[in-house]
Motif scaffolding. Structure first.
Motif, mmCIF file in Angstrom:
data_model
loop_
_atom_site.group_PDB
_atom_site.id
_atom_site.type_symbol
_atom_site.label_atom_id
_atom_site.label_comp_id
_atom_site.label_asym_id
_atom_site.label_seq_id
_atom_site.Cartn_x
_atom_site.Cartn_y
_atom_site.Cartn_z
ATOM 1 N N MET A 193 0.841 -1.178 0.000
ATOM 2 C CA MET A 193 0.000 0.000 0.000
ATOM 3 C C MET A 193 0.876 1.226 0.000
ATOM 4 N N VAL A 226 1.103 5.126 0.951
ATOM 5 C CA VAL A 226 0.400 5.939 1.920
ATOM 6 C C VAL A 226 0.621 7.400 1.589
ATOM 7 N N LEU A 254 -7.487 24.383 13.753
ATOM 8 C CA LEU A 254 -6.755 23.133 13.883
ATOM 9 C C LEU A 254 -6.229 22.699 12.536
ATOM 10 N N LYS A 255 -5.058 22.130 12.565
ATOM 11 C CA LYS A 255 -4.572 21.497 11.357
ATOM 12 C C LYS A 255 -4.663 19.997 11.607
ATOM 13 N N ILE A 256 -5.409 19.315 10.780
ATOM 14 C CA ILE A 256 -5.616 17.890 10.999
ATOM 15 C C ILE A 256 -4.919 17.114 9.889
ATOM 16 N N VAL A 257 -4.119 16.159 10.323
ATOM 17 C CA VAL A 257 -3.424 15.330 9.345
ATOM 18 C C VAL A 257 -3.927 13.913 9.491
ATOM 19 N N ARG A 258 -4.362 13.346 8.393
ATOM 20 C CA ARG A 258 -4.818 11.961 8.458
ATOM 21 C C ARG A 258 -4.114 11.146 7.405
ATOM 22 N N GLU A 259 -3.894 9.881 7.742
ATOM 23 C CA GLU A 259 -3.290 8.978 6.770
ATOM 24 C C GLU A 259 -4.309 8.597 5.715
ATOM 25 N N HIS A 260 -3.861 8.338 4.546
ATOM 26 C CA HIS A 260 -4.750 7.941 3.463
ATOM 27 C C HIS A 260 -4.041 6.837 2.674
ATOM 28 N N TYR A 261 -4.527 5.621 2.807
ATOM 29 C CA TYR A 261 -3.864 4.484 2.164
ATOM 30 C C TYR A 261 -4.393 4.273 0.750
ATOM 31 N N ARG A 286 -4.694 1.745 -2.490
ATOM 32 C CA ARG A 286 -4.685 0.292 -2.622
ATOM 33 C C ARG A 286 -4.553 -0.142 -4.074
ATOM 34 N N ASP A 339 -5.843 -3.303 -4.676
ATOM 35 C CA ASP A 339 -6.721 -4.483 -4.715
ATOM 36 C C ASP A 339 -8.184 -4.095 -4.889
ATOM 37 N N ILE A 340 -8.425 -2.928 -5.477
ATOM 38 C CA ILE A 340 -9.808 -2.541 -5.752
ATOM 39 C C ILE A 340 -10.105 -2.835 -7.215
ATOM 40 N N TYR A 384 -9.599 5.474 -2.881
ATOM 41 C CA TYR A 384 -8.539 4.668 -2.287
ATOM 42 C C TYR A 384 -7.808 3.835 -3.329
#
Ligand SMILES: [Zn+2]
Lengths: 956, 249
Positions: free
Chosen positions: A3, A5, A20-27, A29, A31-32, A128
């Motif tokens: 994967m 990221v 706020l500064k928001i950081v999120r992981e985003h994988y 793929r 296998d879609i 994704y």
């Protein structure tokens, strides 16, 4: 799997105003899959709903193709998409999320489409997927970003299939269409695509939004709406108010806006001030200066036909009691739904533009386009609104489907069910798979953990023809002089386990709905009419409450247990009454019934002394022709002592169970409360009663009960019942709730004067009882808890749904009675006694007890009619006067009833005055009538029920 | 927001049984006797170990036959999106106790009588499963310090989506949106549980599947870290090039 990221960063403002500064992981793929059966490339292609050889019978598209929809197409064309001809559709995750965000109802319908395998819908999780994920560019608007993601996926798909199958992007926006074509993506609008299918029905279902273009040249007749940003600013600064719009029931050019936290509703009057708000919409309102405030017109105006009349009256009125008045400047959230109704008769031949008249009076007429007028003109239809431009007097919409011929029972019932959002489709296969075999019987293993009550003399007492028997009783003398009393309730939860499809379906339906001649079951018939129903002479599983009672009906000992019973007799109220009254009968059943009847009287007296209300709602019953299923005659339901006997024990069981589950589950107990109505609800009733010298005290339910008891007028035997009927309408709705969401004081059931109450005794037809059964089963350690049962939030959400559904089902039941009343009156003219319920400015609202019917007697001429006499309205005293005759609330009148079928759209009962005689206004008594003589004996006895609506069985 | 879409993907694109990406580095500082830096997704933790050394405080109360383990859990002020001056001290104190419990289970304390081992962990960036990542980082630092342990002690946090599907190694978003979660620290070879905690009341029917998933997560983390450590020591052994490189998996 490998994967990649990446991260999604975004800025958000907190409630306190911090950034706020928001950081999120985003994988991302690999296998879609693409979801196509034709594909051999995708390694881990899970679901493959897209057909290998999609059909090609579209004139405009010669190749094999799948459709890929953009968000606006889904939002605006969902009715067309629901047509079976459109198959093999790809929905991107991006689109799905946007739809969910913008319209919950469309989202739900889209999810149903996706779940329907025959339609071949595939959700491609583009966000994704490593090849279709795109990052948002600096400065790119969310809309542009979404459009770009859709194009990237469309391009990927076309490349992926290598031209063997085309993926057609369906988009309605000209700009984004051009962009897509520019990038080499095959693109067209849904209109273009449907044109190639040559399907008239499908064409009619297309949204009518594009006709806006034609209309734009015309002069606007409505003021413009503000932009969302302007509305937001206005509400923040307090210049605008946000509220829910309710169209008036009687006057289609008037409405109210309910603003949360404001005592008085804001009045809206006139077309421009309503400014295209439709009943239920959340609107932004601007207040008018106080000098322009007005008062409700108190008029009954059903159509534009009555408009002239309104103008005449408006000029003469000097409103005394001014209401805060405002105008709509914007619509924040549209609550448009699909509407049942009928096409207005058209004289122009081959016209394609028609007016649609919704069944619900609060909804304006809708302009639609159809080429099928001849086919649709005598049908009940479903229509959806697309848009309401400033230039159009009516909103624009499109045809969705037909329900059948006007006047046919099936079509009319369908209208009632749809208008009240009653789920009534056939039970799905998954639900039916949860059922036990038809040959199910009680076996030895069922006795584990159950008391064997088969030898007890248990019997059930119900209305005639009742097949879903959910309660049975027994009473037996004990050696110590006390009595053992048992209430046995069908053990529905033995068959309906939490979380199963049948459970979810029942929870959705919430209640069984009784229309005249048709029952819409909450659970499939095998359970409701057979395996759960406590039939006479058959072994059944039950949940029993067993009490030891002193001869004074004091409970010394109470217990709850699961059991097996064998009812000795399933009786009607009448049969039970005969057995009680016949002193020669001395069977165990007869003795038991007599004792139960004695107890019931004591219990009832105790309840009334505590302040329980005896209210009234006229309940009627149709005698049906078994062949045509048309009503032959109407009679007011007669209540016997035995009705009250059963009711008392159900109340007792409900209260005892409520106490038990609340003590064991202080947070999650499902209870039923009936809030005390605010004194203002009674204002007009107190005023009306005071004119007749009757004083009503409404401080507590006991005060109200006492003053209702005292309010008797010898010259008007129906007066007391009238008062009770009107008092019932001042009540608030009783509601279900989870005990943890309210304080103990708020649990109060006002109508029953009980500090705590729940529903336990009708699990076959009410879902609340199912939940209560489960809780009680855990309470007595008969069953283990389940996670859902102990989730306060979930329980509360279920309760909300139960409340909505219960309310809607009672409206549907009333509508069904009205429908049958209309059918009954076809071709009949009758003189009947009635009573004035309300005095209005141009009409009297009259109750005809014999039919439980309420009608309007117009006092001012309708359009095109001449009237020799005029009435004088006295607002202060609520009277209408004409010469010597004065009409007040509660006055008896004789009216002629007939059915006006001249307007096919809305048949209505027409009332004409017979007595008192007013020359040139009243009409002579019709010879056909023979029924007026014995009227007074047929008055309904007041029946015991709180503000509960009428229903086949007593609701307790 | 759904924690698990109908297509079986979580809010960050993982499937229900997939852990976040793990990356670690051992011996990041020279001053302490052992140190490690561990990232699990966006949760980033630094751990340092001092000892075994002589007992410095409360010497009289210290046991004679085994080592005293001293733990300190803290969060950097910049670790969370909303910066606070002293990020929740009560919570830190509580986590310190839990950390000490888990680490004490694994360290062969009886080999170090009359000595003290200090473990410091600092959350540099917080995105869910803070405690678990700290336990795992502390394990790496202890190994780096060469302190004898029964075996690794590994932790993982898990919760439930849609009331039925267990989610392993939950992120901060899943922590806040979801229901109750279970954090477990285990000794992966023997399967002993060193610490077990639920974030709030959880229905008994849910405990088993969620716990099983958390323990499976622990074993996966163990395998991953174990490989890194082996590779790390092979390389130092080979080149005496004391861990300056980062090893991604
Ligand atoms: Zn493929």
């Amino acid at each position: 799997m490998v994967m990649k990221v990446t991260s999604k960063t975004f800025i958000r403002k907190t409630k306190r105003g911090n950034i706020l500064k928001i950081v999120r992981e985003h994988y991302l793929r690999d296998d879609i899959g693409c979801g196509s059966l034709a594909c051999k490339k995708c390694k881990r292609n899970g679901e493959k709903p897209l057909e290998k050889n999609p059909s090609v019978d579209n004139d405009g598209v010669p190749d094999k193709h799948y459709l890929l929809l953009d968000t606006n197409v889904v939002l605006h064309q969902i009715d067309a998409l629901e047509d079976d001809t459109l198959k093999n559709v790809i929905i991107l995750q991006t689109v799905l999320e946007e739809v969910k965000h913008l319209s919950h109802s469309v989202y739900k319908r889209l999810m149903d489409l996706i779940g329907n395998h025959s339609r071949c819908y595939y959700v491609f999780v583009n966000v994704y997927h490593k090849d279709t994920y795109v990052e948002r560019v600096r400065g790119e608007s969310p809309n542009d970003y979404n459009d770009r993601m859709i194009r990237v996926s469309a391009l990927w798909y076309n490349k992926h299939f290598d031209g063997k199958i085309k993926v057609l992007l369906i988009s309605s926006d000209e700009a984004s269409k051009a962009k897509a074509i520019n990038e080499g993506i095959p693109t067209m609008s849904l209109e273009q695509y449907v044109k190639g299918l040559n399907n008239v029905t499908l064409t009619d279902k297309l949204s009518n939004r594009n006709s806006v273009v034609e209309e734009i040249s015309k002069e606007p007749i409505f003021p413009p709406h503000l932009t969302p940003a302007q509305i937001h600013m206005g509400i923040k600064s307090g210049k605008l108010l946000q509220g829910t719009f309710f169209a008036s029931n009687d006057n289609f050019l008037e409405g109210n806006v309910f603003v949360e936290g404001q005592e008085k509703n804001i009045l809206l009057q006139g077309r421009e001030h309503l400014n295209r708000a439709i009943n239920g919409d959340i609107v932004a309102v601007q207040m008018l200066p106080e000098s322009e405030w007005s008062a409700p017109t108190n008029l009954v105006i059903a159509d534009y036909d009555d408009l002239e009349l309104e103008n005449n009256l408006n000029n003469t009125v000097q409103p005394k009691d001014k209401h805060p008045t405002g105008r709509v400047v914007g619509i924040i959230r549209k609550k448009w739904r699909q509407y049942c109704g009928i096409i207005q008769h058209s004289v122009v031949e081959n016209a394609t533009r028609h007016l649609f008249v919704p069944a619900e009076k609060k909804i304006p007429k809708i302009r639609i386009e159809t080429r099928q007028y001849d086919k649709l003109k005598d049908q009940r239809l479903i229509i959806a609104i697309d848009t309401w431009p400033r230039t159009s007097r009516y909103p624009l919409g499109h045809f969705v489907r037909s329900l059948g011929k006007i006047g046919e029972r099936e079509a009319e019932n369908e209208v009632i069910l749809l208008e009240h959002d009653v789920p009534h489709s056939k039970f799905s296969d998954q639900v039916l798979a949860c059922l036990p075999k038809e040959t199910w019987t009680v076996t030895d293993s069922d006795f584990f953990g159950r008391e064997d009550f088969r030898d007890l003399d248990i019997c059930s007492v119900d209305p005639p023809g009742c097949t879903d028997i959910d309660d049975a009783l027994h009473c037996m003398a004990l050696k110590n002089g006390n009595f053992q009393v048992g209430v046995h309730i069908a053990d529905v939860t033995h068959f309906i386990k939490p979380g199963t499809p049948i459970d979810l379906e029942a929870s959705q339906r919430a209640t069984t709905v009784y229309l005249t001649g048709r029952r819409i079951d909450m659970v499939p018939g095998l359970l409701s009419s057979n395996l759960c129903s406590l039939r006479g002479g058959e072994e059944r599983l039950a949940f029993s409450c067993v009490w030891e009672m002193t001869p004074n009906a004091e409970i010394v000992n109470s217990s709850f247990t699961k059991s097996v019973i064998k009812s000795k007799a399933a009786m009607t109220y009448e049969q039970a009454q005969l057995i009680i009254d016949d002193q020669n009968q001395n069977t165990a059943i007869a003795i038991g019934l007599r004792q139960l009847n004695k107890f019931a009287k004591i219990l009832k007296k105790r309840r009334l002394d505590a302040g329980a209300l005896v209210l009234a709602s006229p309940e009627i019953r149709f005698l049906m022709d078994s062949e045509t299923r048309d009503p032959l005659d109407v009679e007011v339901k007669q209540l016997k002592e035995t009705n009250s006997m059963v009711e008392e024990f159900m109340l007792l069981a409900n209260i005892e169970v409520a106490k038990k589950i609340y003590s064991d589950f202080p947070e999650f107990a499902v209870l039923r409360r009936h809030p005390k109505p605010p004194p203002s609800n009674f204002e007009s009733l107190i005023k009306a009663a005071a004119h007749l010298g009757v004083e009503l005290n409404v401080d507590t339910s006991k005060d109200l009960a006492n003053s209702l008891d005292k309010a008797v007028k010898l010259d008007n035997p129906f007066f007391n019942t009238m008062l009770r009927i009107l008092a019932t309408r001042c009540m608030l709705q009783a509601v279900y709730f989870a005990s943890g969401t309210k304080t103990y004081d708020e649990f109060m059931h006002y109508g029953l004067a009980a500090p705590i109450y729940t529903h336990f005794t009708s699990p076959i037809r009410r879902y609340a009882d199912v939940l209560v059964h489960r809780l009680l089963a855990v309470s007595i350690a008969a069953e283990n808890t389940t996670p859902e049962l102990l989730d306060k939030r979930k329980i509360d959400a279920i309760c909300q749904n139960l409340n909505v559904r219960t309310r809607m089902s009672s409206y549907a039941e009333r509508a069904s009675v009205a429908l049958n009343t209309h059918i009954f009156f076809r071709g009949k003219i009758r003189d009947e006694e009635g009573y004035i319920l309300y005095v209005k400015k141009n009409a009297l609202q009259i109750l005809i007890p014999k039919y439980g019917l309420e009608g309007t007697l117009f006092l001012s001429p309708r359009k095109g009619q001449l009237q020799m006499v005029t009435f004088t309205y006295n607002e202060e005293e609520q009277t209408q006067r004409c010469g010597q005759v004065v009409f007040r609330t509660f006055d008896p009148v004789t009216v002629q009833l007939s059915l006006d079928s001249s307007n096919v759209q809305h048949e209505r009962i027409v009332l004409k005055l017979v007595k008192p005689e007013i020359p040139n206004f009243s009409i002579p008594s019709s010879i056909a009538s023979t029924t007026t003589v014995q009227q007074t004996q047929k008055n309904p006895k007041p029946c015991d029920s709180s503000s509960e609506p009428l229903c086949k069985k007593p609701k307790v | 927001m759904d924690l698990l879409s109908r297509q079986g993907l979580r809010t960050d694109g993982r499937r229900s049984d997939e852990l976040r990406r793990i990356s670690c580095k051992m011996g990041v500082f020279n001053q302490p006797d052992g140190s490690a830096y561990l990232e699990q997704g966006n949760t980033k933790v630094l751990a340092a170990v001092y000892g075994p050394h002589e007992i410095r405080v409360n010497r009289s109360k210290a046991p004679n036959d085994c080592a005293v383990i001293n733990c300190q859990y803290s969060m950097a002020t910049f670790s969370r999106s909303e910066r606070k001056r002293r990020p929740r001290d009560n919570k830190s104190a509580e986590l310190t106790v839990h950390l000490k419990q888990a680490m004490t289970t694994a360290i062969k304390t009886d080999l170090y009588p009359k000595s003290q081992i200090d473990i410091f962990v600092e959350v540099l960036q917080s995105d869910g499963g803070n405690y678990s990542v700290c336990v795992n980082a502390a394990t790496l630092a202890l190994i780096d310090a060469g302190i004898a342990m029964e075996e690794f002690v590994i932790s993982c946090t898990s919760s439930l989506a849609n009331g039925e599907v267990p989610l392993v190694d939950i992120s901060h978003l899943e922590e806040t949106l979801g229901g109750p979660s279970i954090t477990v620290a285990i000794l992966p070879i023997s399967g002993k549980i060193a610490m077990l905690e639920t974030s709030q009341r959880m229905h008994i029917n849910h405990v088993e599947p969620v716990l099983t998933e958390a323990m499976r997560g622990c074993r996966y983390i163990y395998d991953t870290l174990n490989k890194t450590i082996k590779k790390h020591y092979e390389e130092i052994g080979g080149a005496l090039n004391w861990g300056t490189e980062e090893y991604n998996i």
